[in-house]
Design a protein around this motif. Structure first.
Motif, mmCIF file in Angstrom:
data_model
loop_
_atom_site.group_PDB
_atom_site.id
_atom_site.type_symbol
_atom_site.label_atom_id
_atom_site.label_comp_id
_atom_site.label_asym_id
_atom_site.label_seq_id
_atom_site.Cartn_x
_atom_site.Cartn_y
_atom_site.Cartn_z
ATOM 1 N N GLY A 220 0.694 -1.304 -0.098
ATOM 2 C CA GLY A 220 -0.015 0.015 0.210
ATOM 3 C C GLY A 220 0.824 1.388 0.136
ATOM 4 N N ASP A 221 0.083 2.509 0.145
ATOM 5 C CA ASP A 221 0.609 3.805 0.270
ATOM 6 C C ASP A 221 1.424 4.205 1.589
ATOM 7 O OD1 ASP A 221 1.142 6.216 0.129
ATOM 8 O OD2 ASP A 221 -0.645 6.963 -0.258
ATOM 9 N N TYR A 222 2.782 3.909 1.754
ATOM 10 C CA TYR A 222 3.393 4.291 3.082
ATOM 11 C C TYR A 222 3.009 5.642 3.381
ATOM 12 C CZ TYR A 222 5.990 0.272 1.608
ATOM 13 O OH TYR A 222 6.351 -1.404 1.057
ATOM 14 N N SER A 223 2.950 6.639 2.546
ATOM 15 C CA SER A 223 2.631 7.796 3.057
ATOM 16 C C SER A 223 1.522 8.055 4.060
ATOM 17 C CB SER A 223 2.510 8.994 1.805
ATOM 18 O OG SER A 223 1.353 8.729 1.128
ATOM 19 N N ARG A 224 0.589 7.379 3.955
ATOM 20 C CA ARG A 224 -0.616 7.444 4.821
ATOM 21 C C ARG A 224 -0.376 7.186 6.137
ATOM 22 N NH1 ARG A 224 -4.392 2.730 4.016
ATOM 23 N NH2 ARG A 224 -5.553 3.746 4.884
ATOM 24 N N TYR A 225 0.639 6.568 6.560
ATOM 25 C CA TYR A 225 1.217 6.220 7.842
ATOM 26 C C TYR A 225 2.163 7.340 8.386
ATOM 27 C CZ TYR A 225 -0.739 1.856 6.865
ATOM 28 O OH TYR A 225 -1.699 0.933 6.151
ATOM 29 N N ILE A 226 2.804 8.069 7.416
ATOM 30 C CA ILE A 226 3.737 9.207 7.865
ATOM 31 C C ILE A 226 2.946 10.684 7.684
ATOM 32 C CG2 ILE A 226 5.874 10.145 7.375
ATOM 33 C CD1 ILE A 226 6.748 7.489 6.339
ATOM 34 N N ARG A 227 2.521 10.662 6.734
ATOM 35 C CA ARG A 227 1.414 12.027 6.438
ATOM 36 C C ARG A 227 2.306 13.296 6.279
ATOM 37 N NH1 ARG A 227 -3.833 11.297 10.199
ATOM 38 N NH2 ARG A 227 -4.780 9.344 8.892
ATOM 39 N N ASP A 228 2.198 14.215 7.223
ATOM 40 C CA ASP A 228 3.307 15.316 7.076
ATOM 41 C C ASP A 228 4.298 14.990 7.999
ATOM 42 O OD1 ASP A 228 2.171 15.230 9.640
ATOM 43 O OD2 ASP A 228 1.069 17.161 9.593
ATOM 44 N N GLY A 229 4.464 13.892 8.458
ATOM 45 C CA GLY A 229 5.798 13.624 9.474
ATOM 46 C C GLY A 229 5.678 14.298 11.016
ATOM 47 N N GLN A 230 4.580 14.877 10.996
ATOM 48 C CA GLN A 230 4.410 15.664 12.379
ATOM 49 C C GLN A 230 3.027 15.016 13.241
ATOM 50 O OE1 GLN A 230 6.408 18.152 13.346
ATOM 51 N NE2 GLN A 230 7.517 17.688 11.354
ATOM 52 N N SER A 231 2.384 14.143 12.447
ATOM 53 C CA SER A 231 0.959 13.668 13.243
ATOM 54 C C SER A 231 0.778 12.320 13.609
ATOM 55 C CB SER A 231 -0.115 14.222 12.594
ATOM 56 O OG SER A 231 -0.147 13.827 11.339
ATOM 57 N N MET A 232 1.842 11.511 12.772
ATOM 58 C CA MET A 232 1.596 10.171 12.942
ATOM 59 C C MET A 232 3.011 9.395 13.293
ATOM 60 S SD MET A 232 -1.618 8.085 11.451
ATOM 61 C CE MET A 232 -0.808 7.622 10.035
ATOM 62 N N LEU A 233 3.305 8.397 12.404
ATOM 63 C CA LEU A 233 4.722 7.410 12.326
ATOM 64 C C LEU A 233 5.539 8.419 11.817
ATOM 65 C CD1 LEU A 233 3.598 4.118 11.606
ATOM 66 C CD2 LEU A 233 3.215 5.387 14.005
ATOM 67 N N HIS A 234 6.948 8.171 12.330
ATOM 68 C CA HIS A 234 8.205 8.779 11.612
ATOM 69 C C HIS A 234 8.463 8.109 10.394
ATOM 70 C CE1 HIS A 234 8.191 10.108 15.739
ATOM 71 N NE2 HIS A 234 8.863 11.161 15.326
ATOM 72 N N SER A 235 8.401 6.487 10.559
ATOM 73 C CA SER A 235 8.727 5.909 9.232
ATOM 74 C C SER A 235 7.898 4.456 9.332
ATOM 75 C CB SER A 235 10.302 5.662 9.707
ATOM 76 O OG SER A 235 11.002 4.694 8.488
ATOM 77 N N VAL A 236 8.260 3.807 8.299
ATOM 78 C CA VAL A 236 7.487 2.534 7.901
ATOM 79 C C VAL A 236 8.815 1.654 7.087
ATOM 80 C CG1 VAL A 236 5.280 3.398 7.864
ATOM 81 C CG2 VAL A 236 6.230 2.962 5.714
ATOM 82 N N THR A 237 8.493 0.555 7.244
ATOM 83 C CA THR A 237 9.095 -0.417 6.444
ATOM 84 C C THR A 237 9.196 -0.268 5.110
ATOM 85 O OG1 THR A 237 7.530 -2.154 6.830
ATOM 86 C CG2 THR A 237 9.385 -2.247 8.390
ATOM 87 N N ASN A 238 10.301 -0.419 4.356
ATOM 88 C CA ASN A 238 10.148 -0.119 2.867
ATOM 89 C C ASN A 238 10.341 -1.680 2.291
ATOM 90 O OD1 ASN A 238 9.992 0.634 0.339
ATOM 91 N ND2 ASN A 238 11.850 2.069 0.564
ATOM 92 N N TYR A 239 9.014 -2.328 2.330
ATOM 93 C CA TYR A 239 9.026 -3.651 1.492
ATOM 94 C C TYR A 239 9.300 -3.674 0.027
ATOM 95 C CZ TYR A 239 8.441 -6.825 5.424
ATOM 96 O OH TYR A 239 8.769 -7.752 6.650
ATOM 97 N N GLU A 240 8.880 -2.465 -0.239
ATOM 98 C CA GLU A 240 8.989 -2.415 -1.967
ATOM 99 C C GLU A 240 10.356 -2.336 -2.389
ATOM 100 O OE1 GLU A 240 7.581 0.607 -5.602
ATOM 101 O OE2 GLU A 240 6.894 1.094 -3.345
#
Length: 454
Positions: A221-241
């Motif tokens: 899926g879209d990793y950016s959904r979990y990071i968004r603006d970098g300020q409100s959710m996660l800092h990073s996700v695993t880059n399986y791609e």
């Protein structure tokens, strides 16, 4: 100011496996295996790694992800004091510590689930889990049904919309920060967690420890959904791609796959994750070891070069720095998680060329930390078997060239700064620039790193 995690190199430890602990938790008392884990810290530092991701650690019934007690270190590894000492030793060595957070589900031995088994409809914890239904039954013949993670009924899905569950889990994170001074959490199966829960977690941890790092396990899926603006959710996700591209791009002699992935993700013009710091890896406790996945074993060298120099936060899984083999056997992950005594390993692997290359790349990552953490990415050369790119800021620049061919090859690479001095970082020799290009001879399965004097 650069946050510690933006230029980190991670070392991934699966402690139940690496200590040779029993796969089922039937210990009567605590066994202090953390004494063995402590011995790994100097090696981690020597490899140039600046952070450890260790887990799972919560007291569990088997593999670590079927949590029994969130506030107790698994007795097969030691006790809370043992882990407190481990974190302190890591911090003294300049190494941050990130732990596994298993918040999507619990094991069947967790107190809330056992209360439902005992008190059925009268349990105050019925709302703690998804799909509890006393008109159904479970494969364990509980006399009620429930929602399980991927139909693995030893893993009972928590209801993260229940305020009491959220507050309990956020209290668990507070406890681990207060008790052990951990520096971050890797969220197991973050793609199953409620977004609002992760937002609440970010607010809570940020207020408690300003540089606390949240990284999510996300496969598709879209990793950016979990990071968004970098300020409100996660800092990073695993880059399986990227993980997939790094091994298959070598197996297929197809650097276009890797370059296309990076272009799609991080290109200066339109990369969908441009500016985000994804967590890069070539293997972990859930997938086959990298050395077992690649057809040409020597390709481990350009693979590690790309892991360290492409955009992302690089991570190595324990043992892969000297080339441990390991494949899943059906649904059995144990071959990916072998025991290893670091003192014996270091004696037996002291001449390991893979480990020496990994350590050298760790040194280069430290030297060129600014451009590798923040630098722009620019593709310079691409064929099926050769690939070159630059990483650069206003102050620092690096040119990387790799070759997946079985033959030595000569390449002519257009350079981003034709008036600068280029140094081969391995040989320390100057590389002349002629007509805006450098000519390089790259060995089979070889890599060349050029430092550029800005």
């Amino acid at each position: 100011m650069m946050a510690w995690y933006e230029d980190a190199v991670f070392y991934h430890m699966y402690p139940i496996g690496m200590t040779g602990a029993p796969r089922e938790n039937r210990e009567e008392g605590v066994v202090h295996r953390f004494e063995e884990l402590d011995k790994w810290i100097p090696h981690v530092a020597d490899m140039g790694c600046t952070a450890i991701y260790i887990g799972p650690l919560f007291e569990s019934s088997t593999h670590g992800y079927d949590t029994r007690d969130y506030k107790t270190v698994d007795r097969r590894l030691g006790d809370n004091e043992d882990f407190k000492r481990f974190v302190k030793k890591a911090h003294e060595a300049g190494i941050k510590v990130v732990v596994d957070g298993v918040f999507n589900h619990t094991g069947r031995e967790f107190f809330a689930f056992q209360d439902i088994q005992k008190n059925r409809e009268n349990s105050p914890y019925c709302s703690w889990y998804k799909g509890v239904n006393f008109g159904w039954n479970s494969p364990y013949n509980d006399g009620f049904g429930y929602e399980a993670w991927r139909n693995c009924f030893e893993l009972v899905n928590l209801n993260l919309w229940e305020p009491a569950v959220r507050e309990y889990l956020l209290g668990v994170i507070d406890f681990w920060i207060d008790t052990f001074d951990i520096d971050g959490i890797r969220l197991d199966c973050a793609d199953c967690l409620e977004f609002s829960f992760m937002e609440e977690m970010r607010r809570r941890t940020q207020a408690k420890k300003g540089d606390f790092w949240l990284m999510g396990e996300v496969i598709h899926g879209d990793y950016s959904r979990y990071i968004r603006d970098g300020q409100s959710m996660l800092h990073s996700v695993t880059n399986y791609e990227l993980h997939k591209g790094l091994y298959s791009g070598h197996n297929d002699h197809n650097y276009f796959e890797i370059a296309h992935t990076i272009r799609r993700e991080f290109d200066e013009n339109g990369g969908i994750y441009k500016g985000m710091k994804l967590y890069s890896f070539v293997d972990n406790h859930d997938v086959d070891r990298i050395i077992s996945k690649i057809n040409v074993k020597e390709h481990i060298y350009p693979i590690y070069t790309l892991l360290f120099t492409l955009p992302g936060i690089p991570s190595v899984y324990y043992g892969s720095e000297w080339g441990i083999e390991g494949r899943k056997e059906g649904g059995n992950d144990n071959p990916l998680r072998p025991a290893a005594e670091i003192e014996k390993v270091l004696e037996g692997q002291k001449d390991s060329p893979i480990m020496h290359w990994f350590k050298w790349l760790g040194e280069m990552h430290k030297t060129y930390r600014e451009c590798l953490a923040y630098g722009r990415y620019r593709e310079l050369l691409l064929t099926n078997r050769q690939y070159a790119f630059a990483r650069f800021t206003d102050n620092q620049a690096l040119l990387v060239a790799v070759n997946n061919d079985e033959q030595e090859t000569e390449v002519s690479i257009p350079v981003p700064f034709a008036d600068k001095v280029y140094i081969n970082l391995e040989t320390k020799e100057k590389v002349p620039v002629e007509n805006g290009r450098v000519q390089l001879r790259i060995k089979p399965a070889g890599s060349i790193l050029l430092g550029i004097n800005i």
